[in-house]
Write a protein that holds these residues in place. Structure first.
Motif, mmCIF file in Angstrom:
data_model
loop_
_atom_site.group_PDB
_atom_site.id
_atom_site.type_symbol
_atom_site.label_atom_id
_atom_site.label_comp_id
_atom_site.label_asym_id
_atom_site.label_seq_id
_atom_site.Cartn_x
_atom_site.Cartn_y
_atom_site.Cartn_z
ATOM 1 N N ASN A 1 0.780 -1.213 0.000
ATOM 2 C CA ASN A 1 0.000 0.000 0.000
ATOM 3 C C ASN A 1 0.820 1.275 0.000
ATOM 4 O OD1 ASN A 1 0.849 -0.251 2.654
ATOM 5 N ND2 ASN A 1 -1.086 0.317 3.541
ATOM 6 N N TRP A 2 2.006 1.237 -0.606
ATOM 7 C CA TRP A 2 2.760 2.428 -0.959
ATOM 8 C C TRP A 2 3.007 3.357 0.242
ATOM 9 C CZ3 TRP A 2 -2.300 1.938 -3.333
ATOM 10 C CH2 TRP A 2 -2.303 0.964 -4.345
ATOM 11 N N GLN A 3 3.748 2.827 1.207
ATOM 12 C CA GLN A 3 4.095 3.630 2.385
ATOM 13 C C GLN A 3 5.470 4.254 2.175
ATOM 14 O OE1 GLN A 3 3.749 1.302 5.989
ATOM 15 N NE2 GLN A 3 1.652 0.663 5.548
ATOM 16 N N PRO A 4 5.537 5.578 2.054
ATOM 17 C CA PRO A 4 6.815 6.243 1.784
ATOM 18 C C PRO A 4 7.734 6.260 3.000
ATOM 19 C CG PRO A 4 4.920 7.612 1.178
ATOM 20 C CD PRO A 4 4.401 6.500 2.023
ATOM 21 N N ALA A 5 9.024 6.463 2.731
ATOM 22 C CA ALA A 5 10.016 6.628 3.790
ATOM 23 C C ALA A 5 9.785 7.957 4.499
ATOM 24 C CB ALA A 5 11.421 6.587 3.194
ATOM 25 N N PRO A 6 10.223 8.073 5.748
ATOM 26 C CA PRO A 6 10.006 9.325 6.490
ATOM 27 C C PRO A 6 10.480 10.566 5.757
ATOM 28 C CG PRO A 6 10.815 7.626 7.967
ATOM 29 C CD PRO A 6 10.890 7.047 6.579
ATOM 30 N N GLU A 7 11.644 10.471 5.077
ATOM 31 C CA GLU A 7 12.194 11.659 4.417
ATOM 32 C C GLU A 7 11.424 12.065 3.171
ATOM 33 O OE1 GLU A 7 15.022 8.207 3.192
ATOM 34 O OE2 GLU A 7 13.668 8.734 4.838
ATOM 35 N N TYR A 8 10.520 11.212 2.697
ATOM 36 C CA TYR A 8 9.770 11.534 1.481
ATOM 37 C C TYR A 8 8.262 11.653 1.708
ATOM 38 C CZ TYR A 8 14.174 10.572 -0.875
ATOM 39 O OH TYR A 8 15.490 10.607 -1.277
ATOM 40 N N LEU A 9 7.848 11.796 2.941
ATOM 41 C CA LEU A 9 6.417 11.895 3.237
ATOM 42 C C LEU A 9 5.780 13.140 2.626
ATOM 43 C CD1 LEU A 9 6.402 10.711 6.965
ATOM 44 C CD2 LEU A 9 5.399 9.507 5.010
ATOM 45 N N HIS A 10 6.569 14.168 2.370
ATOM 46 C CA HIS A 10 6.017 15.411 1.809
ATOM 47 C C HIS A 10 6.410 15.625 0.347
ATOM 48 C CE1 HIS A 10 4.384 16.901 5.612
ATOM 49 N NE2 HIS A 10 5.474 16.442 6.194
ATOM 50 N N LEU A 11 7.132 14.669 -0.229
ATOM 51 C CA LEU A 11 7.492 14.780 -1.643
ATOM 52 C C LEU A 11 6.217 14.838 -2.489
ATOM 53 C CD1 LEU A 11 9.900 14.667 -3.677
ATOM 54 C CD2 LEU A 11 9.551 12.183 -3.746
ATOM 55 N N TYR A 12 6.164 15.745 -3.432
ATOM 56 C CA TYR A 12 5.033 15.950 -4.351
ATOM 57 C C TYR A 12 3.815 16.595 -3.684
ATOM 58 C CZ TYR A 12 7.690 12.566 -7.144
ATOM 59 O OH TYR A 12 8.676 11.886 -7.828
#
Length: 555
Positions: A199-210
């Motif tokens: 279910n596409w869980q991003p890494a902490p450093e990319y939670l706000h990417l896009y």
């Protein structure tokens, strides 16, 4: 005297020959096979779709080859990985779906390389039950695995490791390359990422990417509104629509649905440590609340704003607009999370490529990046895979080997994941076992030969099951595709990819294509015979699958 002279000459010859033999041995290439999970070719910038940037993966195409028509034999995770390992179709290696067990006792290309003197390791996701065979070192996720604080089975021992799964997989792959492998031997590293699987869980450093981006969906994203006109039952009855089948919790990351219901996503967050959960809630909480306030606050729709349609039915105009905007929001939440997870995958590829460069291993190392299949990024309104339609049938494939492959090479032939095993054995100068069904594409990618197959065979078995994609098999050429959906229906579909690249119009009954249809049927029959498939074999696997389902319900 003569005896001493003879011994001296033999010793001198040995001193000369031994280094040469050693040098020849060391000329065998190292191999890194990178297999991500559900990575659509549309989401690799080298393919030119403009969705995201993958600079590290792109290097493989810039410095080597890009395959534009690489395909899979069975578009679902575990069976595809079994095909990659064994070089045999699913109906031959026995892993036809995610349910059937996988027999590790059968031959695979890592076993052959191991026997030939390679140091071998598999690190990451494999999704095949049992202890991997053919590897000096294995560190694999059990089942689908978790994005955060995942469990790994390390040479048979289960261990939970704190952190983000993509980063952990990369860290341990580098650790094996640097510290654990026998550096006197050529190596095979199979480096498998879980991402970008649902279910596409991003890494902490990319939670706000896009966060500031607004992605436009594919032109046929609202295909469901047409009722999949021009297609058959299979397209109409699937359950993989971004707006309709994806769920508020697991997919869209809501703890409470907009209607106020608990989603169960809180259970997934229980795996997070305190810091990870705080980062996650800080990223998703405000965005989720803003969405609910905009689209689900009371009295957002003026009941006076109505009009009559052609059938004389009253329609809330504002509600239709609202539903479309919600669908577009869902698409954006999906695609952003999907692409965020890919950013970490690309970072990991970069770390491995840097290691090769820093240790003078680039020239003698084959690096392949691929996925276990393609994926829908909103085409036809869908996520997931399974169909023989183009976006899931095709898979990304990029390959670098400076000794043989010219930078910027483009391969348009119908290469399959079936071909990976014989190709890698060919490079390693290891005889390909007779039971492997794929073909080496070594001479194709290095430009020595243009001869290649003109059609490929495909099968899909996992129905009835999640996403409800009908069982089917088919044949594809560069231009045309013929598909037979069977079991609870009996329907044929055919597509002209030149005129209809999005596969919106089934031309099976079009009289203008009668000759093409007849030719495809002949090719299909010939390929089934060539690979050893049959209706009887499909029936056997179907019965086994249904029996397994029945046992599961009783238990």
């Amino acid at each position: 005297m003569r005896t001493n002279t003879l011994l001296y000459l033999l010793f001198f010859a040995a001193c000369i020959v031994s280094p040469v033999r050693g040098q020849e041995k060391n000329k065998r290439p190292n191999i890194i096979l990178m297999v991500s999970d559900d990575h659509a070719y549309q989401a690799i910038s080298a393919y030119g779709y403009g969705l995201n940037e993958t600079p590290n993966i792109d290097k493989l195409a810039e410095q080597g080859a890009l395959f534009t028509r690489a395909t899979v034999t069975n578009s679902i995770c575990a069976p595809s990985r079994a095909v990659i390992l064994t070089g045999k179709h699913s109906f031959i290696n026995g892993k036809v779906d995610n349910v059937q067990p996988f027999n590790w006792d059968q031959d695979n290309f890592p076993k052959e390389l191991q026997k030939a003197g390679y140091a071998t390791a598999m690190i990451g996701k494999i999704h095949l039950d049992g202890l991997p065979q053919g590897f000096d070192f294995s560190m694999v996720l059990p089942g689908q695995g978790h994005y955060y604080n995942p469990d790994f089975i390390i040479n048979g021992e289960k261990k939970r490791i704190q952190g983000y799964v993509t980063d952990i997989t990369t860290e341990y792959a580098l650790r094996w390359l640097k510290e654990q492998r026998d550096k006197e031997k050529p190596f095979l590293l199979i480096y498998n990422q879980k991402a970008p699987h649902r279910n596409w869980q991003p890494a902490p450093e990319y939670l706000h990417l896009y966060d500031e981006a607004d992605f436009t969906p594919p032109d046929n994203f609202f295909d469901p509104e047409t009722g999949y006109e021009g297609r058959g039952t299979a397209a109409k009855t699937q359950e993989m629509q971004v707006d309709g089948h994806a769920v508020w919790g697991h997919d869209f990351k809501f703890l409470v649905s907009p209607e106020g219901n608990e989603t169960g996503f809180d259970k997934e967050l229980n795996r997070f440590n305190e810091e990870q959960r705080a980062q996650w809630e800080a990223a998703y909480g405000p965005k989720n609340r803003a969405f609910i306030e905009k689209y689900f606050a009371e009295k957002k729709i003026d009941p006076k704003k109505i009009e009559k349609n052609v059938d004389g039915k009253k329609i809330l105009i504002d509600n239709k607009t609202r539903e479309k905007e919600i669908a577009l929001w869902k698409y954006n939440r999906y695609i952003k999370d999907y692409l965020r997870t890919i950013k970490s995958v690309d970072d990991g590829v970069g770390e491995l490529l840097n290691y090769l460069e820093e240790n003078d291993l680039t020239d003698n190392t084959i690096v392949i990046y691929t996925s276990d299949q393609g994926f829908y990024l909103g085409e036809h309104g869908w996520f997931d895979k399974r169909f023989m339609y183009e976006q899931s049938f095709r898979t990304p494939l990029l390959m670098r080997y400076p000794k043989e492959i010219k930078p910027g090479t483009v391969v348009d032939e119908l290469v399959q994941n079936l071909d990976f095993a014989p190709t890698l054995l060919d490079y390693a100068h290891v005889q390909v076992p007779s039971e492997m069904q794929g073909e080496s594409f070594r001479d194709l990618v290095n430009g020595k030969s243009k001869e290649w197959r003109d059609a490929v065979y495909y099968t899909y078995y996992e129905y009835p099951s999640v996403h409800m994609v009908k069982r089917h098999y088919g044949v594809a050429t560069k231009r045309y595709k013929l598909i037979h959906f069977y079991y609870d229906i009996d329907e044929w579909e055919m597509y002209d990819l030149k005129k209809d690249p999005q596969e919106m119009n089934n031309i099976y009954d079009d009289p203008e294509y009668a000759e093409v249809r007849a030719d495809l049927h002949q090719k299909l029959k010939a390929l089934r015979e060539h690979y050893g498939d049959s209706d009887e074999l499909q029936e056997e696997y179907l019965n086994t699958y249904l029996e397994h389902q029945a046992r599961g319900k009783k238990e």
